[in-house]
Design an enzyme around this catalytic site. Structure first.
Site, PDB file in Angstrom:
ATOM      1  CB  SER A   1      -0.939   0.005   1.209  1.00 19.46           C
ATOM      2  OG  SER A   1      -0.212  -0.053   2.422  1.00 19.46           O
TER       3      SER A   1
ATOM      4  CG  HIS B   1      -3.949  -1.234  -2.019  1.00 14.45           C
ATOM      5  ND1 HIS B   1      -4.428   0.055  -2.035  1.00 14.45           N
ATOM      6  CD2 HIS B   1      -3.635  -1.489  -0.719  1.00 14.45           C
ATOM      7  CE1 HIS B   1      -4.388   0.561  -0.813  1.00 14.45           C
ATOM      8  NE2 HIS B   1      -3.905  -0.354   0.004  1.00 14.45           N
TER       9      HIS B   1
ATOM     10  CE  LYS C   1      -7.074   0.067   0.898  1.00 14.44           C
ATOM     11  NZ  LYS C   1      -7.895  -0.363   2.056  1.00 14.44           N
TER      12      LYS C   1
END
Length: 396
Positions: free
Chosen positions: A183, A211, A242
């Site tokens: 990240s 991610h 996300k």
């Protein structure tokens, strides 16, 4: 103790945080359309968002959430284990399983709760966990909470990991734990090599696609899909907060695995379930992710464009990553904060990341792109960055 007073040790610690330039202040933030935001009343290009596919404000998600709100209200009222799942929780878990190509899926109130709970449930004191040094805090905390022996490895030094795996030949189990995309660095984990090592030494591989989901893979399932190793990963964890644009974490896998987790993972058992409206919005988001691959394509095109522009500035340290997370290492926390303030004055919100989030000497700007940004935004950002660095004694 009066509310305005602190114990002496807290006062000392807070003073040291301020003196080191590491104090974090609280600000009022409002997301806007088009990759913008309002921060303390100032409109900025938001280069700090993890909403990679620009779904958090998509009218289809808002509409789905609104319908569920009118049907079931705001809160879930209890943990899913105590009161049962609502129809929206069940639909989302079914849709996640289908999306992930798995038999079943299990929801968690956050990605942090998923990592913390799953790892601390599967690993025991007699086991050994091998954790990448760049892993997210939630993975590290889960490893430590488990009570298992804790070993740190570097994904760019897998020969050392191989030697460590070979040393541990006792009766305890072995787990390799990694983010798919780190990240703070934007680097991708070498999942194929980690799968090979796990299989060679009888270890279980746990991968967090926080991610990766929505960003990588032909169907948006993440880096494991893109690299063709989904079936070789023991436990796949993901997040809805996300690229999915919502909230929550999840695990996908076999029906047997999900049943075991349902009965054993404390962060799921003892947490109030996600709001039904969030589950409804996430269902809508998963459909968009699978049908609108143009969002991923645009995200990667913008990422390549900005990364190339940054690398042309020879004095900047930019890790050789891919994807929408682009760190610019400035090393000094004071310089990092000053550049971030300059950029804000010029109309850009960029994350200024300092220790302890990253190691000492690696303070950085963490640029995070979404498919809502425009090339013109990035061109103006590069000029603003040049100006700040020049004013602060740095050059191209």
């Amino acid at each position: 103790m009066a509310s305005s007073e602190l114990p002496e040790w807290m006062e000392t610690d807070l003073r040291q945080i301020r003196e080191a330039g590491l104090f974090r202040s609280r600000r009022i933030f409002q997301p806007l359309a088009g990759g913008r935001c309002l921060l303390d009343g100032q409109t900025l290009v938001n280069l700090s968002s993890n909403d990679y596919l620009d779904l958090a404000q998509d009218p289809r998600l808002v509409s789905a959430a609104s319908v569920a709100l009118s049907e079931l209200g705001v809160g879930a009222r209890a943990s899913a284990l105590v009161s049962g799942r609502t129809i929206w929780h069940a639909r989302l878990e079914e849709q996640l399983a289908k999306f992930e190509g798995a038999e079943a899926a299990l929801l968690f109130p956050s990605g942090y709760a998923a990592n913390l709970g799953v790892i601390s449930a599967v690993a025991q004191e007699a086991d050994t966990i091998f954790c990448d040094r760049l892993n997210h805090a939630s993975l590290i905390d889960g490893c430590r909470l488990s009570g298992a022996r804790f070993r740190v490895f570097r994904h760019d030094q897998l020969e050392k990991l191989k030697r460590e795996l070979a040393k541990h030949t006792d009766a305890g189990r072995k787990f390799i734990v990694t983010d798919s995309v780190f990240s703070m660095d934007g680097l991708s984990a070498p999942l194929r090599d980690l799968c090979d090592l796990a299989e060679e030494f009888g270890a279980s591989l746990i991968v967090d696609e926080a991610h990766g989901t929505g960003v990588y893979g032909g169907n948006g399932r993440g880096l494991a899909e893109e690299l063709g190793v989904e079936d070789r990963v023991t436990i796949r964890i993901g997040t809805l907060s996300k690229a999915v644009g919502c909230l929550g974490g999840f695990v996908s896998g076999s029906e047997a695995l999900i049943n075991w987790l349902w009965n054993r993972v404390r962060t799921q058992i003892y947490s109030t379930a996600l709001p039904p409206s969030i589950c409804a919005a996430a269902c809508a988001a998963l459909e968009i992710i699978q049908t609108e691959s143009v969002r991923r394509a645009r995200l990667h095109e913008l990422s390549r464009y900005l990364r190339l522009g940054l690398k042309e500035r020879s004095r900047l340290t930019v890790p050789a990553s891919t994807g929408p997370i682009i760190p610019v290492i400035l090393s000094d926390p004071a310089l990092t904060m000053q550049v971030a303030r300059d950029l804000q004055s010029d109309g850009f919100l960029v994350g200024a990341i300092r220790p302890p989030t990253v190691p000492q000497g690696t303070s950085r700007l963490r640029i995070s792109l979404t498919c809502a940004h425009q090339r013109e935004d990035l061109e103006r950002f590069l000029k603003a960055l040049d100006g700040s660095l020049a004013r602060n004694g740095e050059s191209r």
